[in-house]
Scaffold this motif. Sequence first.
Motif, PDB file in Angstrom:
ATOM      1  N   LEU A   1       1.946   1.935  -3.535  1.00 42.22           N
ATOM      2  CA  LEU A   1       0.596   1.319  -2.420  1.00 42.22           C
ATOM      3  C   LEU A   1       0.792   2.784  -2.588  1.00 42.22           C
TER       4      LEU A   1
ATOM      5  N   VAL B   1      -1.428   3.882   1.266  1.00 37.17           N
ATOM      6  CA  VAL B   1      -1.608   4.145   2.691  1.00 37.17           C
ATOM      7  C   VAL B   1      -2.688   4.190   3.080  1.00 37.17           C
TER       8      VAL B   1
ATOM      9  N   ALA C   1      -3.861   0.341   0.845  1.00 32.24           N
ATOM     10  CA  ALA C   1      -3.762  -0.388   2.229  1.00 32.24           C
ATOM     11  C   ALA C   1      -4.936   0.372   2.835  1.00 32.24           C
TER      12      ALA C   1
ATOM     13  N   ALA D   1      -4.958  -3.953   5.676  1.00 27.29           N
ATOM     14  CA  ALA D   1      -2.812  -3.722   6.306  1.00 27.29           C
ATOM     15  C   ALA D   1      -2.854  -2.671   7.419  1.00 27.29           C
ATOM     16  N   ASP D   2      -2.140  -2.740   8.081  1.00 31.10           N
ATOM     17  CA  ASP D   2      -1.744  -1.785   9.438  1.00 31.10           C
ATOM     18  C   ASP D   2      -0.617  -1.019   8.936  1.00 31.10           C
ATOM     19  N   ALA D   3      -0.757   0.428   8.939  1.00 34.81           N
ATOM     20  CA  ALA D   3       0.377   1.305   8.435  1.00 34.81           C
ATOM     21  C   ALA D   3       1.748   0.946   9.045  1.00 34.81           C
TER      22      ALA D   3
ATOM     23  N   LEU E   1       3.024  -2.784   7.141  1.00 35.12           N
ATOM     24  CA  LEU E   1       2.808  -3.235   6.263  1.00 35.12           C
ATOM     25  C   LEU E   1       3.648  -4.645   5.638  1.00 35.12           C
TER      26      LEU E   1
ATOM     27  N   ALA F   1       5.508   5.430  -2.396  1.00 35.97           N
ATOM     28  CA  ALA F   1       4.187   5.280  -1.741  1.00 35.97           C
ATOM     29  C   ALA F   1       3.551   6.599  -1.292  1.00 35.97           C
TER      30      ALA F   1
ATOM     31  N   GLU G   1       8.006   2.993   8.024  1.00 39.44           N
ATOM     32  CA  GLU G   1       7.500   1.911   7.136  1.00 39.44           C
ATOM     33  C   GLU G   1       7.414   1.621   5.559  1.00 39.44           C
ATOM     34  N   MET G   2       6.132   3.170   5.532  1.00 39.54           N
ATOM     35  CA  MET G   2       6.216   3.196   3.906  1.00 39.54           C
ATOM     36  C   MET G   2       8.078   3.538   2.888  1.00 39.54           C
TER      37      MET G   2
ATOM     38  N   VAL H   1       9.067  -0.103   2.091  1.00 38.45           N
ATOM     39  CA  VAL H   1       8.471  -0.971   0.973  1.00 38.45           C
ATOM     40  C   VAL H   1       8.714  -0.399  -0.448  1.00 38.45           C
TER      41      VAL H   1
END
Length: 230
Positions: free
Chosen positions: A50, A52, A73, A99-101, A104, A114, A132-133, A136
């Motif tokens: 991913l 970001v 994203a 998408a908002d960091a 997610l 990520a 948040e990274m 995921v």
Amino acid sequence: MPDGAVIQRMFAEVAPGYDRANRVLSCGIDVLWRRRTVRTVDVRSGERGLDVCSGTGDLAFALQRAGATVVGADFCAPMLSHACRKAASDPTAPRFLAADALALPFPAAAFDFATVAFGIRNVSDPRAGLREMARVVRPGGRVVVLEFTKPRVPLIGAAYRFYFGKVLPRLGAWIAGVRNDAYQYLHDSVMAFPEREAFLGLMAEAGLQRPRQRLLTGGIAAIYRGEVAG
């Protein structure tokens, strides 16, 4: 720091000339920095990644060329439209979505790694963005950040401050063909952003293990890496 809507609008206006301005303003060094970032990620063929704050997708494409299946994203749709055009002729290209960091749209442990390149500064709460990274990414996976830093060697630092503070805001706006303050914001956000040991502290607070850094080009940029707890 401007609010998210202002930053989003600035990037939307800059999008058509963004890649061109990056190459000229950095004299092409940004391409080398992204290659070093891919090596720091240590991509294995077939891994899921991913990217970001992906923007026009430069890092996402570099990760894809290294063998990963990549999702890019970003919260700025005009930036992503340029990324999608670059991806149109390649069926293996990254997939891009808005998408908002900080929220997610992926389940926990959905990716092997990520990344974010020159985007964590634009997140209103960088610690929460890192968290948040990490959410995921699977246990043992990697979170890697490429970001500007301020050089500390006196001669390099003086030249950097003059170029970054006096030349880049005007030159960047001219090359990108915009009348907004995007490149003044670039300068101001880099000057205010926590770097080096302070950023490593943010990574640790976000739950990332063994946070570490590698300075690039005399300390103008840095690559940070941490692992998700297993």
